[in-house]
Design an enzyme around this catalytic site. Structure first.
Site, PDB file in Angstrom:
ATOM      1  N   HIS A 159      34.241  31.636  39.079  1.00 42.16           N
ATOM      2  CA  HIS A 159      34.964  30.840  40.081  1.00 42.16           C
ATOM      3  C   HIS A 159      34.058  30.366  41.223  1.00 42.16           C
ATOM      4  CE1 HIS A 159      38.731  31.521  38.151  1.00 42.16           C
ATOM      5  NE2 HIS A 159      38.745  32.814  38.386  1.00 42.16           N
ATOM      6  N   ASP A 195      38.007  33.036  29.717  1.00 41.01           N
ATOM      7  CA  ASP A 195      38.818  33.758  30.690  1.00 41.01           C
ATOM      8  C   ASP A 195      40.186  33.079  30.813  1.00 41.01           C
ATOM      9  OD1 ASP A 195      38.207  35.742  33.279  1.00 41.01           O
ATOM     10  OD2 ASP A 195      39.708  34.206  33.729  1.00 41.01           O
ATOM     11  N   HIS A 197      41.715  32.341  33.529  1.00 42.68           N
ATOM     12  CA  HIS A 197      41.674  31.385  34.630  1.00 42.68           C
ATOM     13  C   HIS A 197      40.555  30.373  34.424  1.00 42.68           C
ATOM     14  CE1 HIS A 197      43.576  35.047  36.334  1.00 42.68           C
ATOM     15  NE2 HIS A 197      44.365  34.160  36.926  1.00 42.68           N
ATOM     16  N   ASP A 284      41.450  38.795  30.419  1.00 43.87           N
ATOM     17  CA  ASP A 284      42.753  38.727  31.085  1.00 43.87           C
ATOM     18  C   ASP A 284      43.720  37.822  30.336  1.00 43.87           C
ATOM     19  OD1 ASP A 284      41.048  36.680  31.782  1.00 43.87           O
ATOM     20  OD2 ASP A 284      41.485  36.717  33.916  1.00 43.87           O
TER      21      ASP A 284
END
Length: 343
Positions: A159, A195, A197, A284
């Protein structure tokens, strides 16, 4: 498969995360990495090696000098200002305001952050630097002939933009490793982010380039973090047009649907003619993850690893998300075992 791990990840042990209007115990915590390491050992995945020290120059190939200096000095400045808790940004430059770096530490926190979810405390700088060294050591091992290496990075990185932290990320380990491949003469590098996200930082860093293909499979940003990047119409700009691919899924997505995007991604990587592959690995996507909404199961990660191996590329895995601590070790190591044909 070799695993690179640093005990310095424990230097980052914040006690607060702003979530739902409350300061809660963080989802991103030291036990995540320790649980994965225990699984690596119990499954005899391979040799565990400590990282080398690479200094700040590889970091500055991706991140701005001012941002690096901010992270290095943030905790000291926060304490010098008399703050009592952990450093949490609470002010940002909104629409119609000037984007210039303030002198005050509160202003600087907002200037260099994308949200209030990620606290900074003593040891964050040391842990973030160690995480980069883990990724770069893995990259070096792959460049020296290892087919694949697992860089057990913590804190995660995907991120982080060139000058922004957030989403538990400070330095973009995957992007730094991809740039290191390029600096060693690899002509084309693919980054496949699996991931839950969106890998917004990685996308942003390479968005105007055609030598690094960035692909991310993730939850709909209209519904989940990072909210303001990760949509399917984002395909790159300038020389980077056509070299960014986002594959977006709704709540409840099962592996049978998710893997269709994986196949699309693998075909794009093959067509791109990549010389090396970096995989920001978040688990995740797991059905019981507390902050996600996909429905992958533990055996699905074996299949993921198998498919990535079929690309036949020198591959570096950098650890990203995954917040069901009870399952994170099984799921992460399943990817490695699937890659090695040990399913």
């Amino acid at each position: 498969m070799k695993t690179v791990f640093s005990p310095l990840h424990n230097r980052r042990d914040v006690k607060t995360e702003l979530d739902g209007g409350l300061l809660i115990a963080p989802h991103e915590k030291p036990s995540r990495a320790e649980t994965i390491l225990a699984r690596v050992k119990s499954q005899a995945l391979g040799e565990i090696v400590e990282p080398e020290e690479f200094g700040l120059e590889p970091i500055k190939r991706v991140h701005t000098d001012n941002y690096v200096a901010f992270l290095e000095n943030c905790w000291r400045e926060w304490q010098a200002d008399g703050k009592q808790g952990e450093a949490i940004p609470v002010f940002w430059a909104g629409r119609g305001m000037r984007h210039r770096e303030p002198k005050d530490i509160d202003g600087r926190l907002g200037y260099y952050s994308m949200g209030a979810d990620t606290s900074i405390s003593e040891g964050t700088w040391e842990a973030a630097c160690a995480s980069v060294n883990v990724a770069l050591t893995g990259q070096k091992l792959v460049a020296e002939g290892e087919r694949a290496v697992f860089a057990l990075c913590r804190p995660p990185g995907h991120h982080a933009h060139a000058d922004l932290f957030g989403g538990y990320c400070f330095f973009n380990n995957a992007a730094i490793a991809a740039q290191a491949f390029r600096d060693l003469g690899y002509q084309r590098v693919a980054v496949l982010d699996v991931d839950f996200h969106h890998g917004n930082g990685t996308q942003s860093i390479f968005y105007h380039r055609n030598d690094v293909l960035t692909i991310s499979l993730h939850g709909d940003p209209d519904l989940v973090f990072p909210h303001f990047l990760g949509f399917e119409d984002e395909t790159g700009e300038g020389e980077g047009e056509g070299y960014n691919l986002n594959i977006v899924y709704p709540p409840g997505t099962p592996f049978s649907v998710w893997r269709q995007g994986l196949e699309t991604a693998c075909r794009r990587i093959a067509d791109f003619g990549a010389d090396a592959l970096v995989v920001p690995l978040g688990v995740d996507t797991f059905e019981d993850d507390p902050i996600s909404f996909f429905k992958l199961t533990s055996p699905d990660y074996l299949t993921l690893g198998q498919r990535l191996a079929q690309l036949g590329l020198p591959t570096l895995f950098t650890m990203e998300g995954g917040y069901d601590v009870d399952a994170i070790g099984v799921n992460a190591v399943n990817v490695m075992q699937g890659f090695e044909g040990k399913a």
